[in-house]
Design a protein around this motif. Sequence first.
Motif, mmCIF file in Angstrom:
data_model
loop_
_atom_site.group_PDB
_atom_site.id
_atom_site.type_symbol
_atom_site.label_atom_id
_atom_site.label_comp_id
_atom_site.label_asym_id
_atom_site.label_seq_id
_atom_site.Cartn_x
_atom_site.Cartn_y
_atom_site.Cartn_z
ATOM 1 N N VAL A 1 -0.628 9.690 -1.130
ATOM 2 C CA VAL A 1 -0.407 8.948 -2.372
ATOM 3 C C VAL A 1 0.296 7.632 -2.102
ATOM 4 O O VAL A 1 -0.102 6.575 -2.620
ATOM 5 N N LEU A 2 1.344 7.645 -1.300
ATOM 6 C CA LEU A 2 2.084 6.413 -1.018
ATOM 7 C C LEU A 2 1.209 5.390 -0.296
ATOM 8 O O LEU A 2 1.257 4.193 -0.599
ATOM 9 N N ALA A 3 0.410 5.856 0.649
ATOM 10 C CA ALA A 3 -0.468 4.927 1.376
ATOM 11 C C ALA A 3 -1.513 4.321 0.433
ATOM 12 O O ALA A 3 -1.793 3.114 0.490
ATOM 13 N N GLU A 4 -2.084 5.139 -0.452
ATOM 14 C CA GLU A 4 -3.099 4.623 -1.382
ATOM 15 C C GLU A 4 -2.499 3.621 -2.360
ATOM 16 O O GLU A 4 -3.087 2.570 -2.628
ATOM 17 N N ARG A 5 -1.317 3.927 -2.919
ATOM 18 C CA ARG A 5 -0.723 3.008 -3.892
ATOM 19 C C ARG A 5 -0.307 1.707 -3.230
ATOM 20 O O ARG A 5 -0.418 0.631 -3.826
ATOM 21 N N ALA A 6 0.203 1.794 -2.011
ATOM 22 C CA ALA A 6 0.581 0.565 -1.304
ATOM 23 C C ALA A 6 -0.652 -0.296 -1.035
ATOM 24 O O ALA A 6 -0.616 -1.525 -1.182
ATOM 25 N N ALA A 7 -1.770 0.336 -0.657
ATOM 26 C CA ALA A 7 -3.000 -0.424 -0.409
ATOM 27 C C ALA A 7 -3.517 -1.053 -1.699
ATOM 28 O O ALA A 7 -4.016 -2.192 -1.698
ATOM 29 N N MET A 8 -3.412 -0.344 -2.830
ATOM 30 C CA MET A 8 -3.887 -0.885 -4.094
ATOM 31 C C MET A 8 -3.033 -2.058 -4.566
ATOM 32 O O MET A 8 -3.546 -3.016 -5.168
ATOM 33 N N ARG A 9 -1.733 -2.008 -4.310
ATOM 34 C CA ARG A 9 -0.827 -3.054 -4.784
ATOM 35 C C ARG A 9 -0.639 -4.187 -3.789
ATOM 36 O O ARG A 9 0.033 -5.175 -4.107
ATOM 37 N N GLU A 10 -1.207 -4.075 -2.631
ATOM 38 C CA GLU A 10 -1.003 -5.097 -1.599
ATOM 39 C C GLU A 10 -1.480 -6.483 -2.033
ATOM 40 O O GLU A 10 -0.763 -7.479 -1.865
ATOM 41 N N PRO A 11 -2.700 -6.631 -2.624
ATOM 42 C CA PRO A 11 -3.137 -7.978 -3.022
ATOM 43 C C PRO A 11 -2.220 -8.608 -4.069
ATOM 44 O O PRO A 11 -1.892 -9.797 -3.978
ATOM 45 N N LEU A 12 -1.803 -7.829 -5.066
ATOM 46 C CA LEU A 12 -0.917 -8.373 -6.093
ATOM 47 C C LEU A 12 0.425 -8.766 -5.501
ATOM 48 O O LEU A 12 0.978 -9.825 -5.833
ATOM 49 N N ALA A 13 0.944 -7.942 -4.602
ATOM 50 C CA ALA A 13 2.226 -8.267 -3.972
ATOM 51 C C ALA A 13 2.116 -9.513 -3.111
ATOM 52 O O ALA A 13 3.015 -10.363 -3.112
ATOM 53 N N ALA A 14 1.012 -9.645 -2.386
ATOM 54 C CA ALA A 14 0.834 -10.824 -1.544
ATOM 55 C C ALA A 14 0.773 -12.090 -2.385
ATOM 56 O O ALA A 14 1.282 -13.139 -1.980
ATOM 57 N N GLY A 15 0.161 -12.003 -3.574
ATOM 58 C CA GLY A 15 0.120 -13.161 -4.444
ATOM 59 C C GLY A 15 1.486 -13.574 -4.944
ATOM 60 O O GLY A 15 1.689 -14.732 -5.333
ATOM 61 N N GLN A 16 2.443 -12.657 -4.949
ATOM 62 C CA GLN A 16 3.811 -12.959 -5.358
ATOM 63 C C GLN A 16 4.738 -13.150 -4.155
ATOM 64 O O GLN A 16 5.956 -13.196 -4.334
ATOM 65 N N TYR A 17 4.142 -13.256 -2.964
ATOM 66 C CA TYR A 17 4.904 -13.442 -1.719
ATOM 67 C C TYR A 17 5.891 -12.291 -1.498
ATOM 68 O O TYR A 17 7.048 -12.488 -1.124
ATOM 69 N N VAL A 18 5.403 -11.082 -1.745
ATOM 70 C CA VAL A 18 6.206 -9.877 -1.556
ATOM 71 C C VAL A 18 5.469 -8.969 -0.586
ATOM 72 O O VAL A 18 4.253 -8.801 -0.679
ATOM 73 N N ALA A 19 6.211 -8.386 0.348
ATOM 74 C CA ALA A 19 5.638 -7.457 1.320
ATOM 75 C C ALA A 19 5.952 -6.030 0.908
ATOM 76 O O ALA A 19 7.069 -5.717 0.491
ATOM 77 N N LEU A 20 4.944 -5.156 1.006
ATOM 78 C CA LEU A 20 5.121 -3.736 0.711
ATOM 79 C C LEU A 20 5.147 -2.973 2.030
ATOM 80 O O LEU A 20 4.211 -3.049 2.824
ATOM 81 N N ASP A 21 6.215 -2.249 2.263
ATOM 82 C CA ASP A 21 6.370 -1.474 3.495
ATOM 83 C C ASP A 21 6.642 -0.020 3.150
ATOM 84 O O ASP A 21 7.383 0.281 2.213
#
Length: 287
Positions: A181-201
């Motif tokens: 679940v954590l891996a899937e949600r991080a992958a889904m939110r990665e583009p939106l986070a990148a657009g806000q200059y935020v890294a998801l780890d």
Amino acid sequence: MPGSSGTTVRGALRLTCPLYQVGTRVHRIWGALAGAGILAAVALVAFSPARWITRPLRTLGATTTQLAEGRLAPPPDATAGTPELRCLATAFTRTATRLQHLLKAQQAFASEASHQLKPPLTALRLRLENFEPHLDPRAHGSLEEAVGEVERLGRMVQGLLALARLENTATMPEPVDLDTVLAERAAMREPLAAGQYVALDITGPPVGPPAGHAWAIPSALEESVDNLLRFWRSSESHHDGTGLGLPIVRHLVDASGGTISLHPAPGTGLDARIRLRPVTGHRGDAH
């Protein structure tokens, strides 16, 4: 007892033992046994009336537990027990029934109002966006603020719908693979986070088993993670928060049998911790 020497009787020995002490002890034991028998008989005779008197109380206790879980079927019997207990059962049933009607009416209103608000908000946003080519450039800022307010109302409506669905849905926790679940949600939110200059780890212990499986109601962990990511609360009076994201997360976690705690993160930000019950008791709490 004769004392003899050969065939000649030389004398006799007589031993006397009083029996009143033995009789007194025997009488005492028989008295204790009789008293115990009387008590047992009294308890046996009183057992049936006691159960008849306490049965309505046990029924009310079970009904109270059902009401706390959001259901009342069947209602307590108001024809059994003493007159005082019958009156109590009648009053309890009336109060519980009224409370259930109020809760159902509230849930129906929230759900219906949310559904009715969605189309007008969508139409209003489209109309505002269509005004942009015809407005003076100096008015574009006000138009963007108006569109932002409409979007905020739309998110609030979505939150109300989510809460209404949670209230109307009674589901049981199921085993959930936390790593997946954590891996899937991080992958889904990665583009939106990148657009806000935020890294998801996704971080964790460098050595050891994965997070494993925990108990959660279906989709609870996914919705909780989605509501917490990019969540923010401005210090100013005007912000984009609807105030429904965290209540939704708390409701999902509570329904899953877990807990959530919020703390200021070191430096800045929010430290949100969700603790769920592990499927097996060998790894402690999964969080």
